[in-house]
Enzyme design. Structure first.
Site, PDB file in Angstrom:
ATOM      1  N   SER A 139       0.863  -1.117   0.013  1.00 54.02           N
ATOM      2  CA  SER A 139       0.001   0.158  -0.030  1.00 54.02           C
ATOM      3  C   SER A 139       0.936   1.229   0.154  1.00 54.02           C
ATOM      4  O   SER A 139       2.138   1.171   0.564  1.00 54.02           O
ATOM      5  CB  SER A 139      -0.708  -0.004   1.352  1.00 54.02           C
ATOM      6  OG  SER A 139      -1.455   1.254   1.379  1.00 54.02           O
ATOM      7  N   TYR A 152      -1.464  -0.507  10.110  1.00 54.35           N
ATOM      8  CA  TYR A 152      -1.459  -1.009   8.846  1.00 54.35           C
ATOM      9  C   TYR A 152      -0.173  -0.543   8.033  1.00 54.35           C
ATOM     10  O   TYR A 152       0.465  -1.196   7.231  1.00 54.35           O
ATOM     11  CB  TYR A 152      -2.680  -0.409   8.301  1.00 54.35           C
ATOM     12  CG  TYR A 152      -2.901  -0.589   6.852  1.00 54.35           C
ATOM     13  CD1 TYR A 152      -3.350  -1.903   6.274  1.00 54.35           C
ATOM     14  CD2 TYR A 152      -2.850   0.534   5.796  1.00 54.35           C
ATOM     15  CE1 TYR A 152      -3.577  -2.285   5.026  1.00 54.35           C
ATOM     16  CE2 TYR A 152      -3.057   0.190   4.489  1.00 54.35           C
ATOM     17  CZ  TYR A 152      -3.648  -1.087   4.078  1.00 54.35           C
ATOM     18  OH  TYR A 152      -3.878  -1.440   2.694  1.00 54.35           O
TER      19      TYR A 152
END
Ligand SMILES: NC(=O)c1ccc[n+]([C@@H]2O[C@H](COP(=O)([O-])OP(=O)(O)OC[C@H]3O[C@@H](n4cnc5c(N)ncnc54)[C@H](O)[C@@H]3O)[C@@H](O)[C@H]2O)c1
Length: 251
Positions: A139, A152
Protein backbone atom coordinates in the site's frame (compact mmCIF):
# COMPACT_ATOMS: atom_id res chain seq x y z
CA UNK A 1 9.86 -11.10 -29.30
CA UNK A 2 7.87 -13.15 -26.83
CA UNK A 3 4.50 -14.35 -28.11
CA UNK A 4 1.75 -12.64 -26.12
CA UNK A 5 0.15 -16.00 -25.41
CA UNK A 6 3.38 -17.23 -23.83
CA UNK A 7 3.51 -14.53 -21.20
CA UNK A 8 1.55 -16.46 -18.61
CA UNK A 9 -0.19 -19.43 -20.20
CA UNK A 10 0.39 -22.82 -18.64
CA UNK A 11 1.62 -21.38 -15.33
CA UNK A 12 -0.01 -22.07 -11.96
CA UNK A 13 -0.78 -19.41 -9.36
CA UNK A 14 -2.19 -18.95 -5.91
CA UNK A 15 -3.86 -15.66 -5.01
CA UNK A 16 -4.62 -14.87 -1.38
CA UNK A 17 -7.76 -12.89 -0.62
CA UNK A 18 -8.83 -13.73 -4.15
CA UNK A 19 -12.58 -13.83 -3.51
CA UNK A 20 -13.21 -10.09 -3.58
CA UNK A 21 -11.89 -6.70 -4.62
CA UNK A 22 -8.38 -6.47 -6.03
CA UNK A 23 -7.75 -10.18 -5.45
CA UNK A 24 -10.77 -11.19 -7.53
CA UNK A 25 -9.60 -8.94 -10.39
CA UNK A 26 -6.15 -10.59 -10.22
CA UNK A 27 -7.75 -14.05 -10.30
CA UNK A 28 -9.85 -13.15 -13.35
CA UNK A 29 -6.92 -11.57 -15.19
CA UNK A 30 -4.54 -14.47 -14.59
CA UNK A 31 -7.17 -17.07 -15.48
CA UNK A 32 -8.00 -15.17 -18.68
CA UNK A 33 -4.32 -15.34 -19.64
CA UNK A 34 -4.26 -19.13 -19.26
CA UNK A 35 -3.06 -19.52 -15.67
CA UNK A 36 -4.48 -22.24 -13.42
CA UNK A 37 -5.42 -20.23 -10.33
CA UNK A 38 -6.05 -21.36 -6.76
CA UNK A 39 -8.04 -18.84 -4.72
CA UNK A 40 -6.95 -18.80 -1.08
CA UNK A 41 -9.69 -17.05 0.89
CA UNK A 42 -11.77 -17.66 3.99
CA UNK A 43 -14.89 -16.65 2.10
CA UNK A 44 -15.44 -20.06 0.51
CA UNK A 45 -18.81 -19.40 -1.08
CA UNK A 46 -17.83 -16.30 -3.05
CA UNK A 47 -14.46 -17.82 -3.95
CA UNK A 48 -16.17 -20.96 -5.31
CA UNK A 49 -18.55 -18.94 -7.48
CA UNK A 50 -15.59 -16.97 -8.86
CA UNK A 51 -13.59 -20.15 -9.57
CA UNK A 52 -16.51 -21.63 -11.51
CA UNK A 53 -16.93 -18.42 -13.45
CA UNK A 54 -13.21 -18.28 -14.36
CA UNK A 55 -12.91 -21.90 -15.52
CA UNK A 56 -9.42 -23.01 -16.67
CA UNK A 57 -9.15 -25.34 -13.64
CA UNK A 58 -9.49 -22.57 -11.06
CA UNK A 59 -9.87 -23.96 -7.54
CA UNK A 60 -10.48 -22.78 -3.99
CA UNK A 61 -8.60 -23.22 -0.73
CA UNK A 62 -10.97 -22.10 2.00
CA UNK A 63 -8.46 -21.15 4.68
CA UNK A 64 -7.81 -18.50 7.26
CA UNK A 65 -4.43 -17.27 6.00
CA UNK A 66 -3.19 -16.61 9.53
CA UNK A 67 -3.42 -20.35 10.24
CA UNK A 68 0.09 -21.53 9.31
CA UNK A 69 -0.73 -25.26 9.36
CA UNK A 70 -3.85 -24.88 7.22
CA UNK A 71 -2.02 -22.72 4.66
CA UNK A 72 0.86 -25.20 4.43
CA UNK A 73 -1.53 -28.14 4.02
CA UNK A 74 -3.46 -26.44 1.20
CA UNK A 75 -0.26 -25.43 -0.62
CA UNK A 76 0.99 -29.01 -0.38
CA UNK A 77 -2.36 -30.22 -1.72
CA UNK A 78 -2.89 -27.73 -4.55
CA UNK A 79 0.69 -26.70 -5.44
CA UNK A 80 3.35 -26.46 -6.62
CA UNK A 81 2.82 -22.90 -7.78
CA UNK A 82 4.84 -20.87 -10.28
CA UNK A 83 3.27 -17.64 -9.02
CA UNK A 84 2.25 -16.57 -5.52
CA UNK A 85 0.28 -13.36 -5.09
CA UNK A 86 0.00 -12.25 -1.47
CA UNK A 87 -2.95 -9.92 -1.73
CA UNK A 88 -5.13 -10.47 1.36
CA UNK A 89 -5.03 -7.56 3.75
CA UNK A 90 -7.11 -5.67 6.26
CA UNK A 91 -7.03 -1.95 7.04
CA UNK A 92 -8.15 -0.18 10.19
CA UNK A 93 -8.69 3.49 10.87
CA UNK A 94 -7.78 4.58 14.38
CA UNK A 95 -5.24 6.97 15.80
CA UNK A 96 -2.35 5.14 17.39
CA UNK A 97 -3.20 6.06 20.98
CA UNK A 98 -6.58 4.40 20.47
CA UNK A 99 -5.07 1.28 18.98
CA UNK A 100 -5.07 -1.81 21.17
CA UNK A 101 -2.60 -4.64 21.42
CA UNK A 102 -5.29 -6.87 19.93
CA UNK A 103 -5.53 -4.53 16.88
CA UNK A 104 -1.74 -4.69 16.45
CA UNK A 105 -1.70 -8.50 16.52
CA UNK A 106 -4.73 -8.87 14.22
CA UNK A 107 -3.43 -6.43 11.59
CA UNK A 108 0.08 -7.82 11.59
CA UNK A 109 -1.27 -11.37 11.42
CA UNK A 110 -3.09 -10.88 8.14
CA UNK A 111 -0.99 -8.15 6.51
CA UNK A 112 2.43 -9.59 7.34
CA UNK A 113 2.45 -13.00 9.03
CA UNK A 114 0.17 -14.52 6.39
CA UNK A 115 2.77 -13.49 3.80
CA UNK A 116 5.43 -15.26 5.85
CA UNK A 117 3.26 -18.40 5.95
CA UNK A 118 2.66 -18.48 2.22
CA UNK A 119 6.18 -17.53 1.17
CA UNK A 120 7.83 -20.18 3.34
CA UNK A 121 5.50 -22.80 1.93
CA UNK A 122 5.85 -21.92 -1.79
CA UNK A 123 9.57 -21.14 -2.05
CA UNK A 124 11.10 -24.64 -1.81
CA UNK A 125 9.26 -25.91 -4.93
CA UNK A 126 10.05 -22.70 -6.83
CA UNK A 127 13.73 -23.06 -5.94
CA UNK A 128 13.75 -26.69 -7.04
CA UNK A 129 12.11 -25.84 -10.37
CA UNK A 130 14.28 -22.77 -10.99
CA UNK A 131 11.34 -20.46 -11.62
CA UNK A 132 9.05 -18.37 -9.47
CA UNK A 133 7.17 -15.09 -9.30
CA UNK A 134 6.19 -13.59 -5.97
CA UNK A 135 4.00 -10.53 -6.14
CA UNK A 136 2.98 -8.90 -2.89
CA UNK A 137 0.28 -6.29 -2.56
CA UNK A 138 1.41 -3.49 -0.29
CA UNK A 139 0.00 0.00 0.00
CA UNK A 140 1.20 3.58 -0.46
CA UNK A 141 0.68 3.71 3.33
CA UNK A 142 3.74 1.46 3.58
CA UNK A 143 5.91 4.07 1.81
CA UNK A 144 4.31 7.30 2.98
CA UNK A 145 2.90 6.44 6.41
CA UNK A 146 -0.75 6.86 7.23
CA UNK A 147 -2.43 9.28 9.63
CA UNK A 148 -4.93 7.06 11.46
CA UNK A 149 -3.41 3.88 10.06
CA UNK A 150 -0.06 3.44 11.82
CA UNK A 151 -0.29 -0.30 12.37
CA UNK A 152 -1.42 -0.98 8.81
CA UNK A 153 1.40 1.27 7.52
CA UNK A 154 3.91 -0.58 9.72
CA UNK A 155 2.80 -3.92 8.30
CA UNK A 156 2.87 -2.71 4.69
CA UNK A 157 6.26 -1.02 5.17
CA UNK A 158 7.55 -4.29 6.58
CA UNK A 159 6.13 -6.10 3.57
CA UNK A 160 8.13 -3.92 1.16
CA UNK A 161 11.42 -4.62 3.00
CA UNK A 162 10.55 -8.32 3.28
CA UNK A 163 9.88 -8.56 -0.46
CA UNK A 164 13.21 -6.94 -1.36
CA UNK A 165 14.99 -9.40 0.94
CA UNK A 166 13.23 -12.36 -0.68
CA UNK A 167 14.28 -10.98 -4.09
CA UNK A 168 17.92 -10.82 -2.94
CA UNK A 169 17.98 -14.35 -1.53
CA UNK A 170 16.19 -16.00 -4.46
CA UNK A 171 17.50 -14.34 -7.62
CA UNK A 172 19.92 -17.22 -8.16
CA UNK A 173 16.96 -19.62 -8.40
CA UNK A 174 15.20 -17.65 -11.16
CA UNK A 175 12.67 -16.30 -8.69
CA UNK A 176 11.57 -12.66 -8.72
CA UNK A 177 9.78 -10.85 -5.89
CA UNK A 178 8.11 -7.46 -6.22
CA UNK A 179 5.58 -5.33 -4.37
CA UNK A 180 2.68 -3.55 -6.04
CA UNK A 181 1.46 -0.62 -3.94
CA UNK A 182 -2.08 0.48 -4.73
CA UNK A 183 -3.45 3.90 -3.90
CA UNK A 184 -7.18 4.32 -3.28
CA UNK A 185 -8.84 1.52 -5.25
CA UNK A 186 -12.60 1.15 -5.40
CA UNK A 187 -13.15 -2.12 -3.49
CA UNK A 188 -15.26 -3.38 -0.55
CA UNK A 189 -12.26 -2.63 1.74
CA UNK A 190 -12.16 1.01 0.65
CA UNK A 191 -15.94 1.36 0.91
CA UNK A 192 -15.79 -0.01 4.49
CA UNK A 193 -12.95 2.37 5.32
CA UNK A 194 -14.86 5.48 4.21
CA UNK A 195 -18.09 4.47 5.95
CA UNK A 196 -19.19 7.40 8.07
CA UNK A 197 -17.00 9.90 6.16
CA UNK A 198 -19.10 9.48 3.00
CA UNK A 199 -18.61 11.55 -0.15
CA UNK A 200 -16.25 14.02 1.55
CA UNK A 201 -13.76 11.33 2.45
CA UNK A 202 -13.96 9.77 -1.02
CA UNK A 203 -13.30 13.19 -2.53
CA UNK A 204 -10.28 13.67 -0.25
CA UNK A 205 -8.90 10.33 -1.41
CA UNK A 206 -9.34 11.27 -5.06
CA UNK A 207 -7.64 14.61 -4.43
CA UNK A 208 -4.66 12.84 -2.85
CA UNK A 209 -3.82 11.42 -6.29
CA UNK A 210 -2.37 13.25 -9.29
CA UNK A 211 -5.06 11.78 -11.52
CA UNK A 212 -7.89 12.91 -9.17
CA UNK A 213 -9.79 9.63 -9.20
CA UNK A 214 -10.01 6.25 -7.52
CA UNK A 215 -8.28 3.36 -9.26
CA UNK A 216 -9.96 0.15 -10.33
CA UNK A 217 -9.09 -3.40 -9.27
CA UNK A 218 -8.40 -4.20 -12.95
CA UNK A 219 -5.68 -1.54 -13.07
CA UNK A 220 -3.88 -3.24 -10.17
CA UNK A 221 -4.41 -6.67 -11.76
CA UNK A 222 -2.71 -5.48 -14.97
CA UNK A 223 0.46 -4.58 -13.05
CA UNK A 224 0.38 -7.89 -11.19
CA UNK A 225 -0.05 -9.82 -14.44
CA UNK A 226 3.08 -8.19 -15.88
CA UNK A 227 5.23 -8.87 -12.81
CA UNK A 228 3.93 -12.45 -12.63
CA UNK A 229 4.60 -13.15 -16.29
CA UNK A 230 7.56 -14.77 -18.00
CA UNK A 231 8.31 -11.48 -19.73
CA UNK A 232 8.53 -9.69 -16.36
CA UNK A 233 11.57 -11.79 -15.51
CA UNK A 234 14.12 -8.94 -15.41
CA UNK A 235 12.18 -6.95 -12.79
CA UNK A 236 12.85 -7.87 -9.18
CA UNK A 237 13.00 -6.24 -5.76
CA UNK A 238 10.88 -3.35 -7.07
CA UNK A 239 8.03 -1.43 -5.48
CA UNK A 240 5.54 -0.37 -8.13
CA UNK A 241 2.93 2.23 -7.27
CA UNK A 242 -0.47 1.81 -8.95
CA UNK A 243 -1.79 4.85 -7.19
CA UNK A 244 -2.57 7.58 -9.67
CA UNK A 245 0.70 9.33 -8.83
CA UNK A 246 -0.14 9.57 -5.13
CA UNK A 247 3.50 9.54 -4.08
CA UNK A 248 4.25 12.85 -5.86
CA UNK A 249 0.78 14.39 -5.80
CA UNK A 250 1.67 16.88 -3.04
CA UNK A 251 5.10 17.76 -4.41
N1 LIG B 1 -8.70 -0.94 -1.73
C1 LIG B 1 -7.73 -0.07 -1.57
O1 LIG B 1 -7.94 1.14 -1.72
C2 LIG B 1 -6.34 -0.53 -1.22
C3 LIG B 1 -5.32 0.43 -1.14
C4 LIG B 1 -4.03 0.05 -0.83
C5 LIG B 1 -3.75 -1.29 -0.62
N2 LIG B 1 -4.75 -2.22 -0.68
C6 LIG B 1 -4.39 -3.60 -0.41
O2 LIG B 1 -4.88 -4.44 -1.44
C7 LIG B 1 -5.18 -5.73 -0.92
C8 LIG B 1 -6.61 -6.13 -1.30
O3 LIG B 1 -7.48 -5.16 -0.78
P1 LIG B 1 -9.03 -5.10 -1.18
O4 LIG B 1 -9.41 -3.67 -1.13
O5 LIG B 1 -9.28 -5.87 -2.42
O6 LIG B 1 -9.68 -5.85 0.10
P2 LIG B 1 -11.13 -6.54 0.28
O7 LIG B 1 -11.50 -6.38 1.73
O8 LIG B 1 -12.06 -6.02 -0.74
O9 LIG B 1 -10.80 -8.08 0.00
C9 LIG B 1 -9.92 -8.77 0.84
C10 LIG B 1 -10.09 -10.27 0.66
O10 LIG B 1 -9.20 -10.92 1.59
C11 LIG B 1 -9.89 -11.95 2.27
N3 LIG B 1 -9.29 -12.11 3.60
C12 LIG B 1 -9.10 -11.14 4.53
N4 LIG B 1 -8.55 -11.69 5.63
C13 LIG B 1 -8.40 -13.02 5.39
C14 LIG B 1 -7.89 -14.12 6.15
N5 LIG B 1 -7.43 -13.95 7.40
N6 LIG B 1 -7.88 -15.34 5.58
C15 LIG B 1 -8.36 -15.53 4.34
N7 LIG B 1 -8.85 -14.54 3.58
C16 LIG B 1 -8.87 -13.30 4.10
C17 LIG B 1 -11.33 -11.46 2.35
O11 LIG B 1 -12.24 -12.56 2.54
C18 LIG B 1 -11.51 -10.77 1.00
O12 LIG B 1 -11.94 -11.68 0.00
C19 LIG B 1 -4.94 -5.64 0.59
O13 LIG B 1 -3.67 -6.14 0.91
C20 LIG B 1 -5.02 -4.14 0.87
O14 LIG B 1 -4.28 -3.79 2.01
C21 LIG B 1 -6.04 -1.86 -0.98
Amino acid sequence: MMELAARLSGLSAMVTGGAKGIGAAIVRRLAAEGVRVAIFDRNAEIAQALAEDCGNGASVAAVDLTDFAAVRAQIALQGPFDIAVNNAGVDQHAFFTRTTEEDWRRLLAINLEAVFNVTQAVLPAMQERGFGRIVNIGSEAGRMGSRGGSVYAAAKGGLIAFTKSIAMENARYGITANTVVPGPIDTPLLRRAVEGGGEKLLQAMENATLLRRLGTPDEVAAAVAFLASREGGYVTGETLGVSGGMGIAQA
